[in-house]
Design an enzyme around this catalytic site. Structure first.
Site, PDB file in Angstrom:
ATOM      1  N   PRO A   1     -40.538 -18.207  44.159  1.00 16.81           N
ATOM      2  CA  PRO A   1     -41.866 -17.866  43.640  1.00 16.81           C
ATOM      3  C   PRO A   1     -41.954 -18.090  42.124  1.00 16.81           C
ATOM      4  O   PRO A   1     -40.958 -18.405  41.468  1.00 16.81           O
ATOM      5  CB  PRO A   1     -41.979 -16.387  43.963  1.00 16.81           C
ATOM      6  CG  PRO A   1     -40.582 -15.878  43.782  1.00 16.81           C
ATOM      7  CD  PRO A   1     -39.655 -17.016  44.160  1.00 16.81           C
TER       8      PRO A   1
ATOM      9  N   LYS B   1     -37.107 -25.953  46.204  1.00 13.87           N
ATOM     10  CA  LYS B   1     -38.544 -26.203  46.034  1.00 13.87           C
ATOM     11  C   LYS B   1     -39.106 -25.049  45.207  1.00 13.87           C
ATOM     12  O   LYS B   1     -39.339 -23.953  45.703  1.00 13.87           O
ATOM     13  CB  LYS B   1     -39.283 -26.281  47.376  1.00 13.87           C
ATOM     14  CG  LYS B   1     -40.687 -26.851  47.198  1.00 13.87           C
ATOM     15  CD  LYS B   1     -41.735 -26.247  48.093  1.00 13.87           C
ATOM     16  CE  LYS B   1     -42.315 -24.961  47.631  1.00 13.87           C
ATOM     17  NZ  LYS B   1     -43.097 -24.969  46.361  1.00 13.87           N
TER      18      LYS B   1
ATOM     19  N   THR C   1     -45.912 -15.742  53.830  1.00 14.04           N
ATOM     20  CA  THR C   1     -45.266 -17.062  53.809  1.00 14.04           C
ATOM     21  C   THR C   1     -43.893 -16.989  54.478  1.00 14.04           C
ATOM     22  O   THR C   1     -43.503 -17.903  55.208  1.00 14.04           O
ATOM     23  CB  THR C   1     -45.134 -17.565  52.355  1.00 14.04           C
ATOM     24  OG1 THR C   1     -46.429 -17.616  51.767  1.00 14.04           O
ATOM     25  CG2 THR C   1     -44.519 -18.951  52.310  1.00 14.04           C
TER      26      THR C   1
ATOM     27  N   GLU D   1     -36.446 -12.711  50.956  1.00 13.78           N
ATOM     28  CA  GLU D   1     -36.754 -11.655  49.978  1.00 13.78           C
ATOM     29  C   GLU D   1     -38.268 -11.625  49.855  1.00 13.78           C
ATOM     30  O   GLU D   1     -38.858 -12.491  49.214  1.00 13.78           O
ATOM     31  CB  GLU D   1     -36.107 -11.984  48.624  1.00 13.78           C
ATOM     32  CG  GLU D   1     -34.600 -11.944  48.621  1.00 13.78           C
ATOM     33  CD  GLU D   1     -34.045 -10.536  48.726  1.00 13.78           C
ATOM     34  OE1 GLU D   1     -34.818  -9.564  48.619  1.00 13.78           O
ATOM     35  OE2 GLU D   1     -32.836 -10.402  48.949  1.00 13.78           O
TER      36      GLU D   1
ATOM     37  N   ARG E   1     -43.887  -4.119  33.615  1.00 13.62           N
ATOM     38  CA  ARG E   1     -43.055  -5.297  33.384  1.00 13.62           C
ATOM     39  C   ARG E   1     -43.729  -6.506  34.042  1.00 13.62           C
ATOM     40  O   ARG E   1     -44.243  -6.398  35.164  1.00 13.62           O
ATOM     41  CB  ARG E   1     -41.687  -5.043  34.029  1.00 13.62           C
ATOM     42  CG  ARG E   1     -40.604  -5.977  33.603  1.00 13.62           C
ATOM     43  CD  ARG E   1     -39.261  -5.389  33.944  1.00 13.62           C
ATOM     44  NE  ARG E   1     -39.099  -5.170  35.363  1.00 13.62           N
ATOM     45  CZ  ARG E   1     -38.334  -5.908  36.175  1.00 13.62           C
ATOM     46  NH1 ARG E   1     -37.649  -6.910  35.694  1.00 13.62           N
ATOM     47  NH2 ARG E   1     -38.231  -5.631  37.451  1.00 13.62           N
TER      48      ARG E   1
ATOM     49  N   CYS F   1     -41.794  -7.941  42.557  1.00 14.40           N
ATOM     50  CA  CYS F   1     -41.784  -7.395  43.919  1.00 14.40           C
ATOM     51  C   CYS F   1     -41.272  -5.956  43.936  1.00 14.40           C
ATOM     52  O   CYS F   1     -41.520  -5.235  44.892  1.00 14.40           O
ATOM     53  CB  CYS F   1     -40.912  -8.263  44.800  1.00 14.40           C
ATOM     54  SG  CYS F   1     -39.284  -8.460  44.109  1.00 14.40           S
TER      55      CYS F   1
ATOM     56  N   PHE G   1     -49.581  -6.473  42.717  1.00 15.52           N
ATOM     57  CA  PHE G   1     -49.104  -7.570  41.867  1.00 15.52           C
ATOM     58  C   PHE G   1     -49.953  -7.703  40.612  1.00 15.52           C
ATOM     59  O   PHE G   1     -50.396  -8.779  40.213  1.00 15.52           O
ATOM     60  CB  PHE G   1     -49.050  -8.893  42.642  1.00 15.52           C
ATOM     61  CG  PHE G   1     -47.649  -9.416  42.735  1.00 15.52           C
ATOM     62  CD1 PHE G   1     -46.630  -8.636  43.261  1.00 15.52           C
ATOM     63  CD2 PHE G   1     -47.322 -10.682  42.253  1.00 15.52           C
ATOM     64  CE1 PHE G   1     -45.325  -9.092  43.316  1.00 15.52           C
ATOM     65  CE2 PHE G   1     -46.015 -11.158  42.312  1.00 15.52           C
ATOM     66  CZ  PHE G   1     -45.017 -10.358  42.850  1.00 15.52           C
TER      67      PHE G   1
HETATM   68  P1  NAD Z   1     -45.835 -17.171  47.995  1.00 17.97           P
HETATM   69  O1  NAD Z   1     -45.287 -16.739  49.292  1.00 17.97           O
HETATM   70  O2  NAD Z   1     -47.255 -17.563  47.907  1.00 17.97           O
HETATM   71  O3  NAD Z   1     -45.018 -18.424  47.433  1.00 17.97           O
HETATM   72  C1  NAD Z   1     -43.631 -18.403  47.275  1.00 17.97           C
HETATM   73  C2  NAD Z   1     -43.106 -19.816  47.430  1.00 17.97           C
HETATM   74  O4  NAD Z   1     -43.363 -20.246  48.756  1.00 17.97           O
HETATM   75  C3  NAD Z   1     -43.756 -20.842  46.510  1.00 17.97           C
HETATM   76  O5  NAD Z   1     -42.773 -21.760  46.094  1.00 17.97           O
HETATM   77  C4  NAD Z   1     -44.751 -21.523  47.432  1.00 17.97           C
HETATM   78  O6  NAD Z   1     -45.052 -22.840  47.041  1.00 17.97           O
HETATM   79  C5  NAD Z   1     -43.944 -21.526  48.698  1.00 17.97           C
HETATM   80  N1  NAD Z   1     -44.701 -21.766  49.938  1.00 17.97           N
HETATM   81  C6  NAD Z   1     -45.912 -21.283  50.297  1.00 17.97           C
HETATM   82  N2  NAD Z   1     -46.251 -21.792  51.524  1.00 17.97           N
HETATM   83  C7  NAD Z   1     -45.236 -22.583  51.916  1.00 17.97           C
HETATM   84  C8  NAD Z   1     -44.980 -23.411  53.058  1.00 17.97           C
HETATM   85  N3  NAD Z   1     -45.843 -23.500  54.069  1.00 17.97           N
HETATM   86  N4  NAD Z   1     -43.823 -24.107  53.099  1.00 17.97           N
HETATM   87  C9  NAD Z   1     -42.936 -24.033  52.101  1.00 17.97           C
HETATM   88  N5  NAD Z   1     -43.122 -23.303  50.989  1.00 17.97           N
HETATM   89  C10 NAD Z   1     -44.255 -22.582  50.911  1.00 17.97           C
HETATM   90  O7  NAD Z   1     -45.495 -15.989  46.998  1.00 17.97           O
HETATM   91  P2  NAD Z   1     -45.862 -15.881  45.457  1.00 17.97           P
HETATM   92  O8  NAD Z   1     -47.271 -15.462  45.311  1.00 17.97           O
HETATM   93  O9  NAD Z   1     -45.427 -17.120  44.744  1.00 17.97           O
HETATM   94  O10 NAD Z   1     -44.876 -14.718  45.027  1.00 17.97           O
HETATM   95  C11 NAD Z   1     -45.259 -13.395  45.062  1.00 17.97           C
HETATM   96  C12 NAD Z   1     -44.651 -12.700  46.265  1.00 17.97           C
HETATM   97  O11 NAD Z   1     -43.244 -12.829  46.226  1.00 17.97           O
HETATM   98  C13 NAD Z   1     -44.919 -11.229  46.279  1.00 17.97           C
HETATM   99  O12 NAD Z   1     -45.247 -10.811  47.582  1.00 17.97           O
HETATM  100  C14 NAD Z   1     -43.600 -10.619  45.856  1.00 17.97           C
HETATM  101  O13 NAD Z   1     -43.405  -9.295  46.298  1.00 17.97           O
HETATM  102  C15 NAD Z   1     -42.634 -11.573  46.446  1.00 17.97           C
HETATM  103  N6  NAD Z   1     -41.361 -11.516  45.727  1.00 17.97           N
HETATM  104  C16 NAD Z   1     -40.290 -10.962  46.382  1.00 17.97           C
HETATM  105  C17 NAD Z   1     -39.082 -10.854  45.736  1.00 17.97           C
HETATM  106  C18 NAD Z   1     -37.892 -10.255  46.435  1.00 17.97           C
HETATM  107  O14 NAD Z   1     -36.782 -10.455  45.976  1.00 17.97           O
HETATM  108  N7  NAD Z   1     -38.069  -9.564  47.538  1.00 17.97           N
HETATM  109  C19 NAD Z   1     -38.936 -11.329  44.439  1.00 17.97           C
HETATM  110  C20 NAD Z   1     -40.039 -11.889  43.800  1.00 17.97           C
HETATM  111  C21 NAD Z   1     -41.257 -11.986  44.478  1.00 17.97           C
END
Ligand code: NAD
Length: 507
Positions: free
Chosen positions: A175, A200, A260, A278, A306, A312, A410
């Site tokens: 992300p 990616k 996702t 995650e 922060r 997350c 978020f």
């Molecule tokens: P997101 O799920 O929209 O995107 C994350 C990644 O997935 C990006 O690289 C995006 O391009 C990719 N993606 C989306 N659709 C896809 C597909 N069909 N195929 C392949 N890749 C795809 O999430 P975001 O908005 O970028 O991040 C925020 C989220 O991430 C929040 O829900 C947050 O809680 C979570 N997060 C979790 C952790 C953890 O360690 N648990 C850490 C950081 C963020």
């Protein structure tokens, strides 16, 4: 929007001055804009823009990799795996350590990339680089401690061993909120175990990923071991399809939203890939009557604001016991006035940058107006500002019917719910289908043990608002994910256990 236009729209109390235009002054070779496949910087048929979320201005044009580039990267990683797995653990350890040293050496430039592509204030970006590099350091050490087992055999003529071996090619999808650390937390463990990777990065923040690849090359990590395929939002599903379905990929490691994660898991099911997920959180932050209130306020500020609330493990729901409720609101409001300054992340006094894009700001604004329409009181902030900025917001009289208590925010919103009993607080905290982090403040030892054990989350902060470090096990319960990163468990996610039975022995 220009910086001057931004300045006009922001309330003077919360907003420090935004007087100039901002430009990213990081030079080649750390400012890379092509994909990195099999040790070569590789152009794609088209480009996509990377924007500074603080101003909306374009800071780079990056190669928009598609399924063809993704397949080439997978093939290169598979080829490289055949030799990388033969490196001794010590050889892999030395290369990871070198990569760590290069990150440390270039930390200022790497931090600027984070600030410009994600909006994160520079001091926090520097903190992320330290955190990100620490995974390379930690797993360079763990690489040499992948032990198997000699198992006491139930048969006199047989000896039994359990051997650990690398899974193979790992696809790493990350992300934008930690553009560097979410990559090293996976890639360092994968490489230490003997796996190779195709990364990616998020479409909003590809520059940090490409800079990491540059430093991996400088560290001497062989061609094909680390590959990066940046792509636009439009190309993401097709690239994701290759990474999640190609039979040469043995493992998917994803950090991002729960929605996702489910899509990727379904795609990976056909080839039965191993998966680490995650995913999203919805952290409760509980303040009991017995708490040290100043410590609780300090923890609340750190865990809520922060990265402008975009982590997350950010606290999402604040539960405060009746006896300290009013005092907590007063103290936390004063801390917000004292400590929070909105602005461009590169300004040294900024503590609150923009959200990642206008869509994210809109979502947060919607949660605030929903809460207000259902009776919440705005004690601080409450407004969406121009561009991707949202005022840090303190809400009182919140109840569990409001959107902000039912889904991950978020953003910089602190919704406070009053409660009377411990059982009531634990029940509200656990009423969620995700369980990543949880925090509580109490000076009662019995209560500390009861509540820490009762919370349905993978990580608990007891009188502490910040948890993350490579020594800790990062991961969630319920729909917050599968597996753990960091700690001694992180490397296991990239290892298979092979059972070897030696028969026909003469006792
Ligand atoms: P997101 O799920 O929209 O995107 C994350 C990644 O997935 C990006 O690289 C995006 O391009 C990719 N993606 C989306 N659709 C896809 C597909 N069909 N195929 C392949 N890749 C795809 O999430 P975001 O908005 O970028 O991040 C925020 C989220 O991430 C929040 O829900 C947050 O809680 C979570 N997060 C979790 C952790 C953890 O360690 N648990 C850490 C950081 C963020």
């Amino acid at each position: 929007m220009t910086a001057q236009a931004l300045l006009r729209t922001l309330p003077p109390i919360m907003m420090q001055s935004v007087r100039r235009t901002y430009s990213l002054d990081v030079a080649a070779p750390l400012l890379r804009t092509q994909g990195y496949i099999n040790g070569r910087w590789t152009s794609a048929a088209s480009l996509f823009p990377v924007l500074d979320p603080a101003t909306g201005q374009e800071i780079a044009q990056v190669s928009d990799c598609g399924p063809g580039e993704a397949k080439r990267a997978v093939d290169a990683a598979y080829e490289a795996f055949q030799s990388w797995k033969q490196f001794t653990a010590k050889e892999r350890s030395v290369l990871l350590r070198k990569w760590y040293e290069l990150m440390t050496q270039h930390k200022e430039d790497l931090a600027k990339l984070i600030t410009f592509e994600s909006g994160k204030p520079l001091a926090e970006a520097l903190g992320e680089i330290g955190y990100s590099a620490s995974f390379l350091e930690w797993f360079s050490e763990e690489a040499r401690r992948v032990y198997g087992d000699v198992v006491p055999s139930p048969f006199k003529d047989r000896k039994m061993l359990l051997l650990k071996q690398p899974v193979g090619v790992a696809a790493v999808i990350t992300p934008w909120n930690f553009p560097s650390a979410m990559i090293t937390r996976k890639v360092a463990a994968a490489l230490a175990a003997g796996c190779t990777v195709v990364i990616k990065p998020a479409e909003d923040t590809p520059l940090s990923a490409l800079a990491l690849a540059e430093l991996a090359e400088q560290a001497g990590i062989p061609a094909g071991v680390v590959n990066v395929v940046p792509c636009s939002r439009e190309n993401t599903p097709a690239v994701g399809q290759v990474l999640c379905t190609d039979p040469l990929v043995g493992k998917i490691s994803f950090t991002g939203s729960t929605a996702t994660g489910k899509v990727l898991l379904k795609m990976a099911a056909d080839t039965v890939k191993k998966a680490s997920m995650e995913l999203g959180g919805h952290a409760p932050f509980i303040v009991f009557d017995s708490a040290d209130l100043d410590l609780a306020v300090k923890g609340a500020m750190a865990s809520k604001f922060r990265n402008s609330g975009q982590t997350c493990v950010c606290s999402n729901r604040f539960l405060v016991q009746s006896g300290v409720h009013d005092q907590f609101l007063q103290k936390v409001g004063e801390a917000m006035d004292r400590e929070l300054r909105i602005g461009h992340g590169i300004e040294p006094t900024t503590t609150q940058g923009p959200l990642i894009n206008p869509r994210a700001a809109e979502k947060v604004a919607h949660q605030i107006s929903d809460a207000v329409s259902l009776g919440a009181k705005v004690l601080r902030g409450g407004s969406r500002l121009d561009g991707s900025y949202v005022e840090p917001t303190l809400l009182a009289d919140v109840n569990t019917s409001m959107l902000c208590t039912r889904e991950e925010t978020f953003g910089p919103v602190m919704p406070v719910i009053r409660f009377d009993t411990e059982a009531e607080a634990v029940a509200i905290a656990n009423a969620s289908n995700v369980g990543l982090a949880g925090y509580f403040f109490s000076q009662d030892v019995s209560q500390i043990w009861r509540v820490a054990e009762a919370l349905e989350v993978g990580m608990v902060g007891v009188n502490e608002g910040l948890l993350s470090c490579p020594e800790g096990a990062f991961g969630g319960y319920k729909q917050s994910g599968l597996g753990r990163e960091g700690s001694k468990y992180g490397i296991e996610e990239y290892l298979e256990v092979k059972y070897m039975c030696f028969g026909g022995l003469v006792p």
